[in-house]
Design a protein around this motif. Structure first.
Motif, mmCIF file in Angstrom:
data_model
loop_
_atom_site.group_PDB
_atom_site.id
_atom_site.type_symbol
_atom_site.label_atom_id
_atom_site.label_comp_id
_atom_site.label_asym_id
_atom_site.label_seq_id
_atom_site.Cartn_x
_atom_site.Cartn_y
_atom_site.Cartn_z
ATOM 1 N N ALA A 34 1.192 -3.398 -14.045
ATOM 2 C CA ALA A 34 2.614 -3.066 -13.966
ATOM 3 C C ALA A 34 2.972 -2.134 -15.097
ATOM 4 O O ALA A 34 2.338 -2.152 -16.163
ATOM 5 C CB ALA A 34 3.468 -4.331 -14.041
ATOM 6 N N SER A 35 3.983 -1.302 -14.870
ATOM 7 C CA SER A 35 4.471 -0.447 -15.949
ATOM 8 C C SER A 35 5.981 -0.502 -15.988
ATOM 9 O O SER A 35 6.638 -0.836 -14.996
ATOM 10 C CB SER A 35 3.974 0.992 -15.781
ATOM 11 O OG SER A 35 4.586 1.642 -14.679
ATOM 12 N N PRO B 39 -0.183 4.288 -14.222
ATOM 13 C CA PRO B 39 1.218 3.871 -14.263
ATOM 14 C C PRO B 39 2.138 4.993 -13.788
ATOM 15 O O PRO B 39 1.706 6.124 -13.563
ATOM 16 C CB PRO B 39 1.440 3.586 -15.746
ATOM 17 C CG PRO B 39 0.523 4.553 -16.431
ATOM 18 C CD PRO B 39 -0.694 4.646 -15.550
ATOM 19 N N ILE B 40 3.396 4.663 -13.648
ATOM 20 C CA ILE B 40 4.403 5.670 -13.322
ATOM 21 C C ILE B 40 4.543 6.605 -14.530
ATOM 22 O O ILE B 40 4.605 6.141 -15.676
ATOM 23 C CB ILE B 40 5.742 5.007 -12.971
ATOM 24 C CG1 ILE B 40 5.581 4.210 -11.665
ATOM 25 C CG2 ILE B 40 6.852 6.040 -12.836
ATOM 26 C CD1 ILE B 40 6.772 3.353 -11.299
ATOM 27 N N SER B 41 4.584 7.892 -14.250
ATOM 28 C CA SER B 41 4.669 8.881 -15.324
ATOM 29 C C SER B 41 5.886 8.629 -16.205
ATOM 30 O O SER B 41 6.998 8.434 -15.723
ATOM 31 C CB SER B 41 4.756 10.283 -14.707
ATOM 32 O OG SER B 41 4.886 11.252 -15.724
ATOM 33 N N GLY C 264 4.415 5.550 -7.157
ATOM 34 C CA GLY C 264 4.518 4.323 -7.919
ATOM 35 C C GLY C 264 3.250 4.083 -8.714
ATOM 36 O O GLY C 264 2.424 4.970 -8.920
ATOM 37 N N VAL C 265 3.068 2.846 -9.134
ATOM 38 C CA VAL C 265 1.866 2.459 -9.855
ATOM 39 C C VAL C 265 0.709 2.390 -8.846
ATOM 40 O O VAL C 265 0.857 1.779 -7.776
ATOM 41 C CB VAL C 265 2.049 1.090 -10.535
ATOM 42 C CG1 VAL C 265 0.766 0.669 -11.235
ATOM 43 C CG2 VAL C 265 3.221 1.136 -11.511
ATOM 44 N N GLN D 95 9.696 -4.222 -14.301
ATOM 45 C CA GLN D 95 8.290 -3.878 -14.309
ATOM 46 C C GLN D 95 7.915 -3.516 -12.878
ATOM 47 O O GLN D 95 8.160 -4.277 -11.945
ATOM 48 C CB GLN D 95 7.437 -5.057 -14.804
ATOM 49 C CG GLN D 95 7.669 -5.363 -16.282
ATOM 50 C CD GLN D 95 6.756 -6.441 -16.816
ATOM 51 O OE1 GLN D 95 5.723 -6.755 -16.230
ATOM 52 N NE2 GLN D 95 7.119 -7.017 -17.952
ATOM 53 N N PHE D 96 7.327 -2.364 -12.695
ATOM 54 C CA PHE D 96 6.908 -1.889 -11.384
ATOM 55 C C PHE D 96 5.424 -2.211 -11.218
ATOM 56 O O PHE D 96 4.603 -1.802 -12.039
ATOM 57 C CB PHE D 96 7.143 -0.380 -11.256
ATOM 58 C CG PHE D 96 8.607 -0.006 -11.251
ATOM 59 C CD1 PHE D 96 9.309 0.118 -12.432
ATOM 60 C CD2 PHE D 96 9.271 0.222 -10.054
ATOM 61 C CE1 PHE D 96 10.665 0.452 -12.433
ATOM 62 C CE2 PHE D 96 10.617 0.573 -10.040
ATOM 63 C CZ PHE D 96 11.314 0.679 -11.225
ATOM 64 N N PHE D 97 5.115 -2.916 -10.147
ATOM 65 C CA PHE D 97 3.758 -3.405 -9.943
ATOM 66 C C PHE D 97 2.975 -2.505 -8.989
ATOM 67 O O PHE D 97 3.511 -1.992 -8.009
ATOM 68 C CB PHE D 97 3.780 -4.821 -9.385
ATOM 69 C CG PHE D 97 4.076 -5.862 -10.424
ATOM 70 C CD1 PHE D 97 5.381 -6.117 -10.819
ATOM 71 C CD2 PHE D 97 3.044 -6.569 -11.016
ATOM 72 C CE1 PHE D 97 5.656 -7.071 -11.782
ATOM 73 C CE2 PHE D 97 3.314 -7.533 -11.988
ATOM 74 C CZ PHE D 97 4.622 -7.778 -12.371
ATOM 75 N N GLY D 98 1.692 -2.383 -9.269
ATOM 76 C CA GLY D 98 0.781 -1.751 -8.342
ATOM 77 C C GLY D 98 0.358 -2.745 -7.274
ATOM 78 O O GLY D 98 0.692 -3.930 -7.345
#
Lengths: 114, 113
Positions: free
Chosen positions: A93-94, A25-27, A3-4, A103-106
C-alpha cells in the motif's frame, strides 16, 4: 493515473528457495507499506517506508524477510529460504502522507510455498 | 498495544435487508478508524474513515459507520444490501502519526438473493 501495482500476481515456489516480490506505488506517494494476509487472518504489518527515513521493520516475522525501497519509487520484498508458513497474500500500500490519510492497496501477490 | 476485534467472521444476509458489521478497538490513545472492503480477487478499497469531528461517517456504496468512544466501537451499517456487496470487510485502526494500520481479522458478508 495508475494505482498501486504488484508483481507477480501469483508465485509458487519450493520450500527453501528465495523469492522477490515487487511493488510499484502511486507516483508521488511518500509512504509505502507491506502487509501479509494469511488464510483466515487479517492483514499483518510487515515493514513501512516513509520518504528518506529509516524504515520501520518492526513487523518482519524473521530475519529471512527483508525489503528495500529506492527513494519514493519501487519496493521489493525478499523472503529467503521460504517456509510453508510463508504462504500468504502479500499486499503493498502507498499513501501521500502518513497518519490518517488513505492507504491505497495493490492487488497483492499470492505466494504458495510447496 | 493496539488491537482491533471484528466480532463476526461471517455474516449472511438476504438482499435488501439491513446489515451491521461490528468492530471494536482497544487503544489508550486516540486513533483514526477505517473500514476497507475486499471484493473477490481484488485489492482493498477504502469504504470510509473517521479522523475527528462528527461521529457518524458516511462512505461509498451507501455504507456508514458510527464512532462510539465510550464503547470503543466503530460498527459498519447499511440499510439495504445488494448482491454486489458480497465481499470481505476489514476494520482498521491507526494511532496518529507515522504508523501502519492495525487490522481486524475481517468479516465475510454474503448477500443471499
Amino acid at each position: 493515473g495508475a494505482g498501486v501495482s504488484q508483481s507477480p500476481s501469483n508465485k509458487v515456489t519450493e520450500k527453501g528457495k528465495d523469492v522477490e516480490l515487487r511493488c510499484d506505488p502511486i507516483s508521488g506517494h511518500t509512504a509505502l507499506y507491506w502487509y501479509r494476509q494469511r488464510l483466515g487472518q487479517g492483514l499483518e504489518f510487515l515493514i513501512y517506508f516513509q520518504g528518506n527515513s529509516a524504515p520501520d521493520k518492526s513487523g518482519l516475522p524473521s530475519d529471512r524477510f527483508s525489503a528495500e525501497r529506492t527513494g519514493e519509487s519501487v519496493s521489493t520484498l525478499t523472503i529467503q529460504r521460504t517456509q510453508q508458513e510463508d504462504s500468504a497474500v502479500y499486499l503493498c500500500a502507498s499513501s501521500l502522507l502518513a497518519g490518517g490519510t488513505e492507504q491505497f492497496f495493490g492487488p497483492g501477490t499470492r505466494l504458495t510455498v510447496l | 498495544a493496539q488491537s482491533v476485534t471484528q466480532l463476526d467472521s461471517q455474516v449472511p444476509v438476504f438482499e435488501e435487508a439491513p446489515v451491521e458489521l461490528r468492530c471494536n478497538y482497544s487503544s489508550s490513545v486516540s486513533v483514526y478508524l477505517f473500514w476497507y472492503v475486499q471484493y473477490p480477487n481484488q485489492g482493498l478499497q477504502l469504504l470510509l474513515k473517521y479522523l475527528s469531528g462528527s461521529t457518524l461517517v458516511k462512505g461509498i456504496n451507501g455504507f456508514e459507520a458510527e464512532f462510539n468512544k465510550s464503547q470503543t466501537s466503530f460498527h459498519l451499517r447499511k440499510p439495504s444490501v445488494h448482491i454486489s456487496d458480497t465481499a470481505e470487510y476489514f476494520c482498521a485502526a491507526q494511532p496518529p502519526g507515522n504508523t501502519p494500520l492495525v487490522f481486524g481479522k475481517g468479516t465475510r458478508l454474503s448477500v443471499i438473493a
